[in-house]
Structures are given as C-alpha cells and as structure tokens.
Write a protein that holds these residues in place. Structure first.
Motif, mmCIF file in Angstrom:
data_model
loop_
_atom_site.group_PDB
_atom_site.id
_atom_site.type_symbol
_atom_site.label_atom_id
_atom_site.label_comp_id
_atom_site.label_asym_id
_atom_site.label_seq_id
_atom_site.Cartn_x
_atom_site.Cartn_y
_atom_site.Cartn_z
ATOM 1 N N TYR A 13 4.103 -11.228 6.042
ATOM 2 C CA TYR A 13 4.661 -10.059 5.366
ATOM 3 C C TYR A 13 3.546 -9.319 4.634
ATOM 4 N N LEU A 14 3.662 -7.992 4.561
ATOM 5 C CA LEU A 14 2.673 -7.179 3.856
ATOM 6 C C LEU A 14 3.381 -6.236 2.898
ATOM 7 N N LEU A 15 2.835 -6.142 1.680
ATOM 8 C CA LEU A 15 3.433 -5.276 0.668
ATOM 9 C C LEU A 15 2.352 -4.703 -0.231
ATOM 10 N N GLY A 16 2.453 -3.410 -0.491
ATOM 11 C CA GLY A 16 1.552 -2.756 -1.421
ATOM 12 C C GLY A 16 2.333 -1.901 -2.399
ATOM 13 N N GLY A 17 1.648 -1.419 -3.416
ATOM 14 C CA GLY A 17 2.282 -0.588 -4.426
ATOM 15 C C GLY A 17 2.086 0.894 -4.129
ATOM 16 N N ARG A 18 2.198 1.696 -5.165
ATOM 17 C CA ARG A 18 2.138 3.145 -4.994
ATOM 18 C C ARG A 18 0.847 3.589 -4.333
ATOM 19 N N PHE A 19 -0.292 3.080 -4.809
ATOM 20 C CA PHE A 19 -1.576 3.481 -4.248
ATOM 21 C C PHE A 19 -2.118 2.482 -3.232
ATOM 22 N N THR A 20 -1.623 1.271 -3.251
ATOM 23 C CA THR A 20 -2.147 0.239 -2.345
ATOM 24 C C THR A 20 -1.300 0.053 -1.090
ATOM 25 N N SER A 21 -0.213 0.804 -0.975
ATOM 26 C CA SER A 21 0.613 0.667 0.226
ATOM 27 C C SER A 21 -0.162 1.086 1.473
ATOM 28 N N ALA A 22 -1.135 1.999 1.306
ATOM 29 C CA ALA A 22 -1.954 2.405 2.456
ATOM 30 C C ALA A 22 -2.739 1.217 3.009
ATOM 31 N N LEU A 23 -3.186 0.321 2.121
ATOM 32 C CA LEU A 23 -3.884 -0.884 2.569
ATOM 33 C C LEU A 23 -2.928 -1.807 3.312
ATOM 34 N N ALA A 24 -1.700 -1.902 2.827
ATOM 35 C CA ALA A 24 -0.705 -2.742 3.502
ATOM 36 C C ALA A 24 -0.394 -2.196 4.897
ATOM 37 N N VAL A 25 -0.293 -0.871 5.018
ATOM 38 C CA VAL A 25 -0.049 -0.260 6.331
ATOM 39 C C VAL A 25 -1.224 -0.531 7.270
ATOM 40 N N TYR A 26 -2.428 -0.374 6.776
ATOM 41 C CA TYR A 26 -3.628 -0.612 7.584
ATOM 42 C C TYR A 26 -3.653 -2.054 8.087
ATOM 43 N N ASP A 86 -2.124 -5.283 -5.244
ATOM 44 C CA ASP A 86 -1.665 -4.802 -6.547
ATOM 45 C C ASP A 86 -2.857 -4.618 -7.480
ATOM 46 N N VAL A 87 -3.056 -3.388 -7.952
ATOM 47 C CA VAL A 87 -4.162 -3.090 -8.857
ATOM 48 C C VAL A 87 -3.620 -2.515 -10.164
ATOM 49 N N ARG A 88 -4.529 -2.199 -11.075
ATOM 50 C CA ARG A 88 -4.129 -1.912 -12.453
ATOM 51 C C ARG A 88 -3.060 -0.825 -12.569
ATOM 52 N N ARG A 89 -2.307 -0.987 -13.662
ATOM 53 C CA ARG A 89 -0.989 -0.417 -13.894
ATOM 54 C C ARG A 89 -0.037 -1.085 -12.909
ATOM 55 N N TRP A 130 -9.415 -7.230 -13.155
ATOM 56 C CA TRP A 130 -8.619 -7.616 -14.321
ATOM 57 C C TRP A 130 -7.450 -8.519 -13.940
ATOM 58 N N LEU A 131 -7.191 -8.689 -12.683
ATOM 59 C CA LEU A 131 -6.223 -9.637 -12.134
ATOM 60 C C LEU A 131 -4.766 -9.241 -12.369
ATOM 61 N N SER A 132 -4.103 -8.893 -11.300
ATOM 62 C CA SER A 132 -2.660 -8.665 -11.351
ATOM 63 C C SER A 132 -1.955 -9.937 -11.808
ATOM 64 N N PRO A 133 -0.840 -9.824 -12.514
ATOM 65 C CA PRO A 133 -0.051 -11.014 -12.877
ATOM 66 C C PRO A 133 0.369 -11.846 -11.667
#
Length: 326
Positions: A182-195, A234-237, A263-266
């Motif tokens: 499974y692949l999942l990204g956030g608002r800005f990292t979803s492009a990495l998940a798609v790639y 998952d990156v900051r914010r 800074w490490l995602s939770p």
C-alpha cells in the motif's frame, strides 16, 4: 535491542541500533551559501544522539529510546519526569544531555523547541526569512543557484545518513511481500506515493494506492494485515489523517516503511523502517528532491532484487500495450 519492548508495544519492530544508524553517520556540512536562518545546517538532537550512540551507557540508551520514540516531546519534559519515565536517575539525564554535546539539559531542550518550531513552520513564515544576495547578476540566476545548492546539499547529506543495510531490508520487505503493498502520501507528498505506485505496479502484483478523501481510507484498512507493507510519506506539518491511518495499519500488524524529514513524523513510532531526509531550501517551500532520490534508490533496489520476475512482468505489460496486429 528494540526501540520499545515488543511485549509491551508489539507493533513497533524497529531495532534501536538500526534506527540510530539510519538517522546517523557524520553530519556532512555542504558549502551552501544560504543564511543559517534559512537552511539550518546544525545537526538535530536525533542526529547528535546517533553520533554518540556507541558511547552511551545502558541507562543513557533508555533515554535515547524514549526520546527517539516520542520525538521531540519526550525531551521537553522536566528532568524528573523524563528520568522517571525511563527508570533512571536525574543525574543520568543530565549526563546524557552532556554526552550528546549540550552544555546542559535546558540547552538540549532549547534545541528541541527550535526543531518543534521548524516542524510547524508554514510557507508564509518561511517566505519572510532573510536570504543571501549577490549570487548572480540576474534575479532568476540567483534563484536557480540557491535552489540547486540547497537541493544538492539536502541530497548529499540525506544519503550519507542512510544505513545501506536498512535500505536493503526495506527493499527485501517490498520485494518478498506475499500480500499487498500500500502507498499513501499527504497533501504535498502524495506525488511521491503516486510515483512509487506507478513503478511498483509495473514490477509486482498487488500494489494499491490509498487515495481520495480520507473518509474513504477505512475501506483500505478493511483489507490490510500482517502480510502487507505500507509505504507512507509524511513531512512537517504532519497530517493527522495520515498519522491515524499508519497507527491503525500498525495495529493490524502491517509493516510500515516511512519516508519523512529530519524532524521525524510521529509515524516513526509505528514504522519498521524510517528514512529521514533533509527538506529545507531556505525558500518559501520545502524540497522533495532528497525524498525523490531516496525513493528512486528504493525502487531501483526492488527491481534488482527480483530481476527475472520484473523483466518478465514488464515484457508481458509491453505485449499487452502493443496494438493488435491485423
């Protein structure tokens, strides 16, 4: 030795030495000409811990475990609370702070508070920071120079801090997975998940991308289990819905590979493999350059892990794409 006792928290499977090594290595300072107010070249507390990992006593390693497992919040507690949480003495906490390079425990906490603030910075905040000038006779030449130097520095530093054995383990986890990836990204990292999704589905079967509104993600959680791997970005914010999905997947015994920032995602507390990379550029926006290069290394490794299988699958795919012959 594990970051947490697996009998207490069985969902966490990351060995502490592997975790320290991933984050560690010597911090390589590049020749970046941006102000430190824009791109922080100081090592994080986590990186300082890794540099001193081999010198820590058993009691001090308990403190390292707790801090890296709840980063950076555990280190913002009082000396007495932090000591009690880890079952060590207050003087041990003070020695730990000194051993990893700080003048005092409050000095370490000040650095952690700075990291916490950096985690939460918005693009609006970053756009107001001062920038270096006079790098080019043309404003756009100056911009190109700044971005190139920042991205290059991020890539170099990030890859130098990755443990090759940890990368190999993550590659094998994906390549040998008998369930789904499974692949999942956030608002800005979803492009990495798609790639990653588009490449992995070419190399192996049973690849799924978690997408759409987060309210629908529960449908993916219905099927995810101990035979499956979740690659998450998952990156900051850090996004609460992405974090919640990772926690739920870990409770269902999925194995998690996390791409995050320094800074490490939770999500790190749930992950088997954590790949932290540098994202600051000294401009309004963070960079995905180091994340992309790290991801490309992982994808290439997966292809090399099962070359015959990948080659046969690509050959079949190309045949299916070929127009029908009369």
């Amino acid at each position: 030795m594990y970051l947490y006792d697996r009998q207490v928290k069985p969902r966490l499977t990351l060995p502490i030495q592997g975790y320290l090594t991933i984050l560690g290595g010597w911090y390589e300072r590049g020749k970046l000409h941006l102000d430190v107010t824009q791109q922080d070249t100081k090592p994080t507390v986590a990186e300082q811990i890794t540099q001193k990992a081999d010198t820590l006593t058993a009691s001090e390693r308990k403190l390292a475990h707790a801090l890296l497992g709840n980063y950076p919040m555990a280190g913002l507690e009082t000396v007495a609370t932090f000591a009690d949480r880890c079952g060590v003495s207050a003087p041990t906490v003070l020695r730990f702070a000194s051993k990893i390079g700080f003048d005092s425990y409050p000095d370490m906490q000040a650095r952690l508070r700075g990291e916490l603030e950096a985690r939460l910075q918005s693009p609006l905040t970053r756009s107001s920071l001062p920038r270096s000038r006079n790098r080019s006779s043309h404003p756009m030449g100056e911009l190109l120079h700044e971005i190139a130097e920042a991205a290059t520095n991020n890539i170099r530093t990030s890859l130098a801090n990755i443990n090759p054995a940890e990368l190999q383990s993550a590659i094998e986890l994906i390549g040998d997975c008998k369930g789904s990836v499974y692949l999942l990204g956030g608002r800005f990292t979803s492009a990495l998940a798609v790639y990653a999704y588009e490449h992995l589905r070419t190399m192996r079967s049973h690849v799924r991308r978690v997408s759409g509104q987060s309210a629908k993600w529960a449908e993916d959680l219905l099927d995810i289990g101990k035979r499956d791997v979740l690659v998450i970005f998952d990156v900051r914010r850090y996004q609460s819905d992405v974090i919640a999905f990772a926690e739920a997947a870990s409770k269902q015994d999925a194995k998690i590979i996390l791409f995050t920032d320094q800074w490490l995602s939770p999500i790190a507390q749930f992950a088997r493999h954590v790949f932290p990379v540098r994202i600051e550029t000294g401009t309004t926006w963070d960079s995905s350059a180091a994340s992309m290069v790290m991801l490309e290394a992982l994808l290439e490794g997966v292809g090399q892990h099962n070359p015959d299988q990948v080659r046969a699958r690509i050959k079949h795919l190309e045949a299916l794409r070929r127009p029908s012959q009369p």
